[in-house]
Design a protein around this motif. Sequence first.
Motif, PDB file in Angstrom:
ATOM      1  N   ARG A 116       0.832  -1.207   0.000  1.00  0.00           N
ATOM      2  CA  ARG A 116       0.000   0.000   0.000  1.00  0.00           C
ATOM      3  C   ARG A 116       0.864   1.253   0.000  1.00  0.00           C
ATOM      4  NH1 ARG A 116      -5.648   0.730   3.072  1.00  0.00           N
ATOM      5  NH2 ARG A 116      -5.979   2.954   2.712  1.00  0.00           N
ATOM      6  N   ALA A 117       1.931   1.235   0.787  1.00  0.00           N
ATOM      7  CA  ALA A 117       2.813   2.401   0.858  1.00  0.00           C
ATOM      8  C   ALA A 117       3.436   2.696  -0.503  1.00  0.00           C
ATOM      9  CB  ALA A 117       3.897   2.164   1.905  1.00  0.00           C
ATOM     10  N   VAL A 118       3.946   1.672  -1.176  1.00  0.00           N
ATOM     11  CA  VAL A 118       4.557   1.877  -2.488  1.00  0.00           C
ATOM     12  C   VAL A 118       3.525   2.405  -3.474  1.00  0.00           C
ATOM     13  CG1 VAL A 118       5.632   0.737  -4.467  1.00  0.00           C
ATOM     14  CG2 VAL A 118       6.368   0.151  -2.155  1.00  0.00           C
ATOM     15  N   PHE A 119       2.338   1.826  -3.469  1.00  0.00           N
ATOM     16  CA  PHE A 119       1.300   2.238  -4.415  1.00  0.00           C
ATOM     17  C   PHE A 119       0.894   3.692  -4.200  1.00  0.00           C
ATOM     18  CE2 PHE A 119      -2.811   2.629  -6.364  1.00  0.00           C
ATOM     19  CZ  PHE A 119      -2.729   1.824  -7.493  1.00  0.00           C
ATOM     20  N   VAL A 120       0.662   4.084  -2.958  1.00  0.00           N
ATOM     21  CA  VAL A 120       0.243   5.455  -2.667  1.00  0.00           C
ATOM     22  C   VAL A 120       1.351   6.441  -3.024  1.00  0.00           C
ATOM     23  CG1 VAL A 120      -0.319   7.067  -0.804  1.00  0.00           C
ATOM     24  CG2 VAL A 120      -1.455   4.841  -0.911  1.00  0.00           C
ATOM     25  N   LEU A 121       2.570   6.141  -2.631  1.00  0.00           N
ATOM     26  CA  LEU A 121       3.681   7.045  -2.910  1.00  0.00           C
ATOM     27  C   LEU A 121       3.888   7.219  -4.414  1.00  0.00           C
ATOM     28  CD1 LEU A 121       6.158   5.776  -0.181  1.00  0.00           C
ATOM     29  CD2 LEU A 121       5.145   8.069  -0.276  1.00  0.00           C
ATOM     30  N   PHE A 127       6.036   9.985  -6.473  1.00  0.00           N
ATOM     31  CA  PHE A 127       7.447   9.747  -6.169  1.00  0.00           C
ATOM     32  C   PHE A 127       8.008   8.721  -7.153  1.00  0.00           C
ATOM     33  CE2 PHE A 127       6.097  11.428  -2.065  1.00  0.00           C
ATOM     34  CZ  PHE A 127       7.197  12.178  -1.667  1.00  0.00           C
ATOM     35  N   ASP A 128       9.279   8.877  -7.531  1.00  0.00           N
ATOM     36  CA  ASP A 128       9.887   7.843  -8.369  1.00  0.00           C
ATOM     37  C   ASP A 128      10.406   6.722  -7.476  1.00  0.00           C
ATOM     38  OD1 ASP A 128      12.491   8.499  -7.432  1.00  0.00           O
ATOM     39  OD2 ASP A 128      12.725  10.011  -9.000  1.00  0.00           O
ATOM     40  N   TYR A 129      10.797   5.607  -8.092  1.00  0.00           N
ATOM     41  CA  TYR A 129      11.173   4.427  -7.306  1.00  0.00           C
ATOM     42  C   TYR A 129      12.432   4.658  -6.476  1.00  0.00           C
ATOM     43  CZ  TYR A 129       7.566   1.646  -9.544  1.00  0.00           C
ATOM     44  OH  TYR A 129       6.351   1.149  -9.962  1.00  0.00           O
TER      45      TYR A 129
END
Length: 285
Positions: A116-121, A127-129
């Motif tokens: 969830r954190a990666v998806f939202v960010l 934000f880029d990876y």
Amino acid sequence: MHELYEKYRRLLFTLAYQLTGSAADAEDAVQEVFLKVYAMNTDHIEEPKAYLCKMVTNRCLDLLRSSRKRREQYVGPWLPEPVPTPEEDALQTLMRNELLSYAMLVLLERLSPAERAVFVLREALGFDYFEIAGLLDKSEANCRKLMSRARGKMGADAAGILNNREATGQRWVQAFLQALEQGNMDVLLAMLTEDVVVLSDGGGKVAAAVRPITSRDHVSRFLLGLMRQLDQQGDVQFELASINGDTGVIVRSSGSIDAIVLLQVEDGAARGIYFIRNPDKLTHM
């Protein structure tokens, strides 16, 4: 310190809200982070935005992990807390242009905290990876895998929502309400997809459907039956408002908010209808 708070509080609240699905938890997370920062020497912080986002993300991940069991034991579907997004309010708490749709917030419940954190960010805040890896203390490759896993868990539903970013229009919602008020089954059926789903969140505190209601036929009959009940009850008012960046419906009974209704509309038809009735989730409205 005050400058940091004024500059980043809306961004941090938007991030925290989308990570937790709770405005109350988001407020707590942002306040806790700024209290910690207040007690620190901030002169050494070169990138305050990244630093604050990392602190808020870590706090929200802790909240998500601790709340997962409670949500699994929740009475009926657990839906995110709705929040008002009035366009005329320049000091609104949420940043509308960095806010995922309500339907997407519902889908995010399928993900692990890290996914969830990666998806939202990535999807909401852009934000880029490389930046995400720094915020989560993970490698870029790991973050990309988490994103791929998140998309897989949400399936085609996520792609449909992301590709249909246009907000639900006020005219469409008015026409939908008119069809319900007039009991016009033909018009109502035309405004629902074949696979439409109704989710209702009462949290065991007020009456609500404890299981999803699916299919155009079942949903239309449910909605018309509900409208008849409200007509018999009397003193019920419907008010359109900007909620989570879309046109939502506030249902008032005797002047108090009884429910918030949000719709996921794709190609002119409702695919998801969300009733939020848990009183604890209506305080921000």
